[in-house]
Design an enzyme around this catalytic site. Structure first.
Site: not given
Ligand SMILES: *Cc1c(COP(=O)(O)O)cnc(C)c1O
Length: 398
Positions: A137, A222, A251
């Site tokens: 994701f 990521d 986050k």
């Molecule tokens: C939550 C998340 C995203 C997206 O972040 P947003 O602030 O919602 O755009 C991308 N990568 C990972 C691994 C995430 O957990």
């Protein structure tokens, strides 16, 4: 507005993309949230790994209030000190030489992808393809949804951004076989969060890193969910003794104020030139002041010891629940854990029953319960939460 009015107005006028629980929170204190009826909940979701200091932390609130009084926003056409301080913190001793600030995880990843592609473009190389993992994701923009290895997030939005390939996660042979000449970068989560809390195996990530070094492929990690002490270290990749060319954070970075960060190293970090990329809000003084307060706090030795202790406690308690036959697996690191359930016991139903017991937990892919509490969660709160879960499991007959 009373709750019924809120619920109804939302259902009529907010685009219906969320399956919301029937609860409206009004305030929080410590690791507790309070709803409009005055009910108290112990929070093991932290706004999905965002509210790392819980609610009402005096240092974070103080920093935000003081900055709001002075200057909330200023254009990136000018310098601002909180941004420079954060920039210095994130690049000193981390192995990264430059950073770019945005407002979300998706934006941080979008920047990482643009950076990797421009790095190849500048060298006249045909290596625009980014190799990603299935079940990953990476966000909801058109390009990050394409990078995301789950069709449900991208299929309806075709035509998608070209140049993305997906291989099974934790399968080094499959990744190596897919590393064709057009691939310029590999993009992975060191621990897949949304799809069920699946850490990269040690061998997998170390081998991917070595392969990238060998072939000159850029490694993008990521860490939007795993960064900022979530796994007990500032970056999750530190558990593997490696370091990527590009890493993204978001986050937990500013404890609830929107922010994204893309960090890069070496020649990659020198890729963008004036005008190549930008953001109106990214790195504004308010968000950066909040991030500075968060980092000061979570990286102190006492704080990281407390994270370590709480993480071990949470893991022990969840492991004890493996005595129930429908608990299939417990996975995670630091303060991000997943408890996978048998398909016959839907995770969403357990999430609902836990809420009635006064505990917020989240569901993730593969019928997994996800525990991502504030980093301030206490041993007592962990014990009470796991006792509530055990009570629900004991009463479950499947
Ligand atoms: C939550 C998340 C995203 C997206 O972040 P947003 O602030 O919602 O755009 C991308 N990568 C990972 C691994 C995430 O957990």
């Amino acid at each position: 507005m009373d709750f019924e009015k809120i619920r109804q107005t939302d259902s009529e006028h907010y685009m219906s993309v969320f399956n919301r629980a029937n609860v409206c929170f009004t305030h929080g204190k410590g690791n507790k949230l309070y709803d409009s009826f005055g009910n108290e909940y112990t929070d093991f979701t932290a706004g999905i790994a965002v509210n790392c200091l819980g609610y009402g932390d005096p240092d974070l609130v103080g920093a935000i209030a003081a900055q709001a009084e002075k200057l909330i926003h200023v254009s990136n056409l000018y310098y601002n000190e909180p941004q420079t301080v954060l920039c210095e913190t994130l690049t000193s001793g981390t192995g990264f030489s430059r950073v770019f600030f945005s407002n979300s995880g998706a934006e941080a990843n979008e920047c990482a992808i643009k950076l990797a592609r421009k790095y190849r473009y500048d060298r006249g190389e045909n290596k625009s393809t980014v190799l990603c993992a299935e079940e990953s994701f990476h966000g909801r923009t058109l390009t990050t949804a394409t990078a995301t290895g789950q069709e449900k997030y991208s299929k309806p939005y075709a035509p998608l951004t070209p140049g993305f390939k997906h291989v099974p996660y934790n399968d080094f042979a499959a990744l190596k076989a897919a590393l064709t000449d057009d691939v310029g970068a590999i993009m992975l989560e060191p621990l897949q969060g949304e799809s069920g809390v699946t850490p990269a195996s040690y061998d997998y990530l170390v081998n991917v890193y070595a392969l990238c070094k060998q072939t000159g492929t850029l490694l993008i990690l990521d860490e939007v969910q795993t960064g900022v002490m979530r796994t007990g270290k500032f970056f999750c990749f530190e558990h593997y003794g490696i370091s990527p060319d590009i890493v993204t954070l978001a986050k937990g970075l500013a404890g609830g104020v929107p922010i994204g960060a893309t960090l890069a190293n070496g020649d990659v970090a020198e890729t963008f030139k004036p005008g190549d990329h930008g953001s109106t809000f990214g790195g504004n003084p308010l968000a950066c002041a909040a991030a500075n307060a968060v980092i000061n706090k979570v990286t102190s030795p006492e704080f990281s010891d407390a994270i370590e202790r709480a993480g071990r406690r949470l893991k022990d308690r969840l492991m004890e629940l493996r005595k129930y036959k429908f608990v299939k697996d417990v996975r995670g690191k630091g303060l991000i854990f997943g408890l996978q359930l048998d398909e016959k016991l839907p995770a969403a139903s357990v999430v609902g029953r836990m809420r009635s017991e006064g505990f917020l937990i989240a569901a993730a892919g593969h019928n997994t319960l996800r525990f991502i509490p504030p980093l301030t969660i206490t041993p007592k709160e962990i014990d009470l939460m796991s006792a509530a879960l055990a009570k629900i499991f004991s009463a479950t007959n499947i």
